[in-house]
Design an enzyme around this catalytic site. Structure first.
Site, PDB file in Angstrom:
ATOM      1  N   CYS A   7      54.952  39.855  53.650  1.00 50.52           N
ATOM      2  CA  CYS A   7      55.292  40.611  54.849  1.00 50.52           C
ATOM      3  C   CYS A   7      56.097  41.842  54.502  1.00 50.52           C
ATOM      4  O   CYS A   7      56.489  42.050  53.363  1.00 50.52           O
ATOM      5  CB  CYS A   7      56.136  39.739  55.775  1.00 50.52           C
ATOM      6  SG  CYS A   7      55.389  38.132  56.086  1.00 50.52           S
ATOM      7  N   SER A 268      44.347  51.033  46.730  1.00 48.34           N
ATOM      8  CA  SER A 268      45.295  50.815  45.627  1.00 48.34           C
ATOM      9  C   SER A 268      44.662  51.022  44.261  1.00 48.34           C
ATOM     10  O   SER A 268      45.363  51.239  43.273  1.00 48.34           O
ATOM     11  CB  SER A 268      45.930  49.429  45.733  1.00 48.34           C
ATOM     12  OG  SER A 268      44.991  48.508  46.199  1.00 48.34           O
ATOM     13  N   ASP A 330      38.486  48.160  40.258  1.00 48.34           N
ATOM     14  CA  ASP A 330      39.237  47.497  41.335  1.00 48.34           C
ATOM     15  C   ASP A 330      40.552  46.986  40.765  1.00 48.34           C
ATOM     16  O   ASP A 330      40.680  46.775  39.559  1.00 48.34           O
ATOM     17  CB  ASP A 330      38.427  46.362  41.967  1.00 48.34           C
ATOM     18  CG  ASP A 330      38.849  46.117  43.417  1.00 48.34           C
ATOM     19  OD1 ASP A 330      39.846  46.738  43.872  1.00 48.34           O
ATOM     20  OD2 ASP A 330      38.192  45.317  44.104  1.00 48.34           O
ATOM     21  N   CYS A 419      50.075  33.668  38.745  1.00 47.90           N
ATOM     22  CA  CYS A 419      48.696  33.570  39.241  1.00 47.90           C
ATOM     23  C   CYS A 419      47.682  33.905  38.141  1.00 47.90           C
ATOM     24  O   CYS A 419      46.512  33.554  38.240  1.00 47.90           O
ATOM     25  CB  CYS A 419      48.486  34.453  40.462  1.00 47.90           C
ATOM     26  SG  CYS A 419      49.097  36.127  40.246  1.00 47.90           S
TER      27      CYS A 419
HETATM   28  S1  SF4 Z   1      52.120  34.182  41.284  1.00 51.39           S
HETATM   29 FE1  SF4 Z   1      51.183  36.253  41.235  1.00 51.39          FE
HETATM   30  S2  SF4 Z   1      51.246  36.951  43.359  1.00 51.39           S
HETATM   31 FE2  SF4 Z   1      52.642  35.206  43.209  1.00 51.39          FE
HETATM   32  S3  SF4 Z   1      54.679  36.087  42.811  1.00 51.39           S
HETATM   33 FE3  SF4 Z   1      53.769  35.631  40.818  1.00 51.39          FE
HETATM   34  S4  SF4 Z   1      52.699  37.523  40.215  1.00 51.39           S
HETATM   35 FE4  SF4 Z   1      53.140  37.665  42.403  1.00 51.39          FE
END
Ligand code: SF4
EC number: 2.4.2.14
Length: 443
Positions: A7, A268, A330, A419
């Site tokens: 957010c 982006s 991308d 991630c």
């Molecule tokens: S897991 Fe990926 S999206 Fe989530 S805070 Fe860490 S870097 Fe950011």
């Protein structure tokens, strides 16, 4: 019920604060497009207005009453359907909270959402400062927040690992705390500095205090640099634009390809494509035109909504593509659906070859710190290699940055990359299969 949030937040102590908050939310619109809300202090009462949609749809500016103190929030729903009762700020009449992040362990405390958890912890404390100290002891995860009280206090706080950005600035005769400095600058304010990880900013009657509540190893979200933040923002002294250009340069250096034209997927990815084109000497063209109706498909809550948006999101400039070997740039590929459609559109417009180059590593794991990546099985890179992904999206080749290349490009070591790497920089340890099922159950 939604539990994960990404957010935009703002808190203002200044003349015309309600209007400044409203305008700030419009400038933070890229961080959330599903609902918007403002709480302001009038005659010793906290008044909250909120609605669904973009800021101008959700909030009727003619109904806003001028006040010295207010906070605001834009959100996207991440795991739910986007209903009004989940819109923020959340107020109990004494305090109001606008929050960006995810409290990863909130479910252990018996509340329905992480925002309710924050509200409970803070309202049970003897005062707001004590409430923040308790929150830091109990909570794990990402939480940049602004809080205002009926007593006229404004608090900004960034969690000790500093996952999400938060900036302190001057505006008019007072202060502003906002997710990104670009919003402050665009309003004619002056960003003073980033709120430090673990730091509480406390403003009352125009007097500002700051206190470091807790220190930890910083893990700033790398995805803010890659995708989420505005390209004209500067986060913790690293300009987002420069980071994006470097992502593209390193992509060209290490993952180059013989081609005739480079086209970015706007918005982006544009600086990433500039970097790729500069380094590879392949001309950059504006081959995909973003239409004005487009909302960011990644942040729409259901696949149906996302698909509908992809269709109307891009136009293709046939004259720059026809008969050419095209590199599409991308910033990331999450599910692969958007890119599959783009590759088809580009091929349908006569491209001879289509190579996809991605300005981030492969997204393989869910985020429990505030960004709504799908569950593991929905992430295309979770169980597919580059060749399989290329087949799925219909491209001639696909390549990504490695985590090391991404860290080098952004130029700071203290990044979260969970991630991509599966290494979660959280305070407590979790059984992640259990965590995923908890997050899934409440969605
Ligand atoms: S897991 Fe990926 S999206 Fe989530 S805070 Fe860490 S870097 Fe950011």
């Amino acid at each position: 019920m939604k539990i994960k949030e990404h957010c935009g937040i703002v808190g203002v102590y200044a003349d015309n604060s309600t209007f400044i908050t409203y305008e700030s939310l419009k400038l933070l619109q890229h961080r959330g497009q599903e609902s918007a809300g403002i709480t302001y202090l009038k005659d010793n009462r906290l008044v909250t207005v909120k609605g669904l949609g973009l800021v101008e749809e959700a909030l009727d500016s003619r109904l806003l009453v001028n006040a010295k103190l207010s906070i605001g929030h834009v959100r996207y729903s991440t795991t739910g359907k986007g209903s009004l009762d989940e819109a923020q700020p959340l107020s109990n009449g004494d305090i109001a909270i606008a929050f960006n992040g995810t409290i990863t362990n909130y479910y252990k405390f018996g509340t329905n959402t992480d925002t309710e958890f924050i509200m409970k912890v803070i309202s049970e404390a003897s005062n707001i400062k004590e409430g923040i100290r308790r929150l830091v002891d109990l909570a794990d995860g990402a939480y940049s927040l602004v809080i205002m009280t009926k007593k006229g206090e404004l608090v900004g706080f960034r969690d000790p690992k500093g996952f999400r950005p938060l900036v302190l600035g001057k505006i008019n005769d007072g202060y502003i705390i906002a997710s990104e400095d670009s919003a402050i600058r665009q309003l004619g304010g002056k960003p003073l500095r980033d709120v430090k990880p673990g730091e509480m900013i406390y403003i009352k009657d125009g007097v500002i205090e700051s206190e470091i509540i807790s220190r930890d190893k910083v893990s700033f979200c790398s995805f803010e640099y890659i995708y989420f933040a505005r390209s004209d923002s500067i986060i913790d002294n690293v300009p987002v634009y420069n980071a994006r250009v470097r992502l593209g340069e390193i992509l060209a250096e290490n993952h180059g390809v013989d081609a005739d034209v480079v086209i970015p997927v706007p918005e982006s990815s544009i600086p990433i494509a500039i970097g790729f084109s500069r380094k590879s000497k392949i001309p950059l063209e504006y081959g995909l035109v973003r239409t004005l109706v487009a909302k960011r498909s990644f942040i729409m809550p259901t696949q149906d909504k996302r698909n509908a948006i992809i269709e109307e999101k891009f136009g293709v400039v046939r004259s720059v593509i026809e008969g050419k070997r095209v590199v599409i740039i991308d910033d990331s590929i999450v599910r692969g659906n958007t890119m599959k459609k783009i590759v088809k559109m580009v091929k349908d417009n006569g491209a001879k070859e289509v190579h996809v180059r991605v300005g981030s590593p492969k997204v393989k794991y869910p985020c429990y710190m505030g960004i709504d990546f799908p569950l593991t099985k929905e992430l295309i890179a979770n169980d597919k290699d580059e060749k399989q992904i290329a087949e799925y999206i219909g491209a001639d080749s696909v390549e990504y940055l490695t985590v090391e290349e991404m860290v080098k490009a952004i130029g700071r070591e203290d990044l979260c990359h969970a991630c991509f790497s599966g290494i979660y920089p959280l305070k407590f340890s979790y059984d992640f299969r259990h965590l995923e099922s908890v997050f899934k159950k409440v969605s």
